[in-house]
Design an enzyme around this catalytic site. Sequence first.
Site, PDB file in Angstrom:
ATOM      1  N   GLU A   1       0.886  -1.186  -0.139  1.00  0.00           N
ATOM      2  CA  GLU A   1       0.060   0.079  -0.120  1.00  0.00           C
ATOM      3  C   GLU A   1       0.750   1.178  -0.037  1.00  0.00           C
ATOM      4  OE1 GLU A   1      -2.237  -0.248   3.559  1.00  0.00           O
ATOM      5  OE2 GLU A   1      -0.825   0.593   4.731  1.00  0.00           O
TER       6      GLU A   1
ATOM      7  N   GLU B   1      -5.353  -1.060   9.961  1.00  0.00           N
ATOM      8  CA  GLU B   1      -5.904  -2.084  10.419  1.00  0.00           C
ATOM      9  C   GLU B   1      -6.464  -2.406  11.660  1.00  0.00           C
ATOM     10  OE1 GLU B   1      -2.240  -4.900  11.274  1.00  0.00           O
ATOM     11  OE2 GLU B   1      -1.442  -3.173  12.326  1.00  0.00           O
TER      12      GLU B   1
END
Length: 681
Positions: free
Chosen positions: A200, A288
């Site tokens: 990412e 996350e």
Amino acid sequence: MFNKILIANRGEIACRVIKTARKMGIATVAVYSEADRHALHVAMADEAVHIGPPPANQSYIVIDRIMQAIRDTGAEAVHPGYGFLSENPKFADALEQAGVAFVGPPKGAIEAMGDKITSKKIAKEAGVNTVPGYMGLIEDADEAVKIAQEIGYPVMIKASAGGGGKGMRIAWTDEEAREGFQSSKNEAASSFGDDRIFIEKFVTQPRHIEIQVLADQHGNAIYLNERECSIQRRNQKVVEEAPSPFLDAETRKAMGEQACALAKAVDYASAGTVEFIVDGDKNFYFLEMNTRLQVEHPVTELITGVDLVEQMIRVANGEKLSLTQDDIGIGGWAIENRLYAEDPYRGFLPSIGRLTRYRPPQEQAAGPLRDSGKWMDEAPAADTAVRNDTGVYEGGEISMYYDPMIAKLCTWGHTREEALEGMRVALDSFEVEGIGHNLPFLSAVMDHPRFIRGDITTAFIAEEYPEGFDGVDLGADALRRIAAACAAMNRVAEIRRTRVSGRMDNHERRVGEDWNVSLQGHSFDLTVAAEKGGATVTFSDGLVHHVTGDWTPGDQLAHVHIDGKPLVMKVGKIVHGFRIRSRGADLRVHVRTPRQAELAALMPEKQAADTSKMLLCPMPGMIVKIHVDAGQEVQEGQALCTVEAMKMENILRAERKATVSQINAGPGDSLAVDDVIMEFE
């Protein structure tokens, strides 16, 4: 309520869970590997079960062994702590099949959020802001490089099942993407048994801010404010605080509501943490969700008064949350410092060995918690609090097999300034000997102007300590305070020496008043005169300090006051003085008579041995790979070998252009600190 809980973990988190279970009247079962036979968590628990050899993949993460321990002890529930099996859906499923309660979320939530690729898709669907990236599986390094180019450097390479900084690399070039992909896969496979990787966009100038959520099995979910975790090294958190000095109420509310929306989207039930990256404009992006208790949970407990472990146990027992969002306030400020077994003077590399001395500062509570878990309406009795979550003890061993964290030192105050000053004193009061540790570095961070201002990002350590940490150079005022303290302490020691048998006549030998104190390249001529409760120290330029305290020779910790202001120092004896450690500085302080100082200035300094043509092993570890051959010419920055220590792979690189003349170690070899790996012409 459960009668008996098994803690499927070790170290400080196992001890932490045992404390709350004991408070709730619940019996506890510890599990331990051979390396942990004499560990603190084993001694604290009501029962303990041996589960295998030291390596975690042969003991703590072997589901069958944990299940057998449950059967043997009749435990009704299992708290997994963090790491190991805490986010393993197979373990949660095994417990469910056996009719044993899991003190954690449903396996479906673990599966959805434990896989970072899947979790980002769900987060996006739930209306949570997400970072641009590639969520599909990546087959090899070539594909990783191609994807990184498409996203645009810099990129973050991550293990899909990762956590705790394992299996994570930042790449700024194709070469770094290729190399980082392979290292991340290796670490992920070793630590989690899952080598899937995703990539990412790496957000520059980011702050790492996370939201603590708490949900029950009845559809209720609340958030317990945020934690700032931006002080990180190698993506591993080092310092945390709550609340964040950066967020405002509006941003906090938006982040909290998105975190709760995500929890509800996966039917979450337990304590969990939603991590965000926040940029300088307070734009935040989902990073996350950790479906477990976080290492840094104590700072949230200190500002909210909520015992998160107790809430997890009650949720696992099917109870509804007794708290609503309106019950959650922000009571004061809390800071956590992670004490690691690592040597900051050797690039923070792991250190193992025996704790020959381990004396944490005295813990002090800020005030009792109400049964409801809310802050008391009245202000806490104490102005500051000290909390130390630990799993070690003096004389215990720091093993090479597990995470190097020794303790989590937390302080609380009504304001950030109070919590920070309390932390400075607590760090100076923490005695650790026998291994390398990061106490000096933590002290340096607490005094750093950027940290004091709250002007921090996840790049703080890399930016402020680009060449590593080599100690602290104290300012002139601090040096004079320490010089005055040492001069006064030396006077006490001299008086003691005159009273030793065989060294006194009918009249006690007089201790002189004129002394020279040298430290950190500075030299001070001064006089020391006795006064009630201490001494008056007068410098040659007229500056006067009044020193009071009750230090006596042999004490390894000195609590003194300079002109009424506290000074805490760790004290060791050297010839003609002291080794002093305070506020991140490690000083050799010589206190000499004027004549001794005059002669000492004429003594030559001992030269260190030349190791410039050797690659020395910087830590105890095992050689994973040798990247070069004897006779090969290497360039500056080229990878020479990979050493694994405490579950992390460390690539050692050439400092300059050279030719390898001899290789002394190979893959699989276990090396000690400063063993010679290879030599150069």
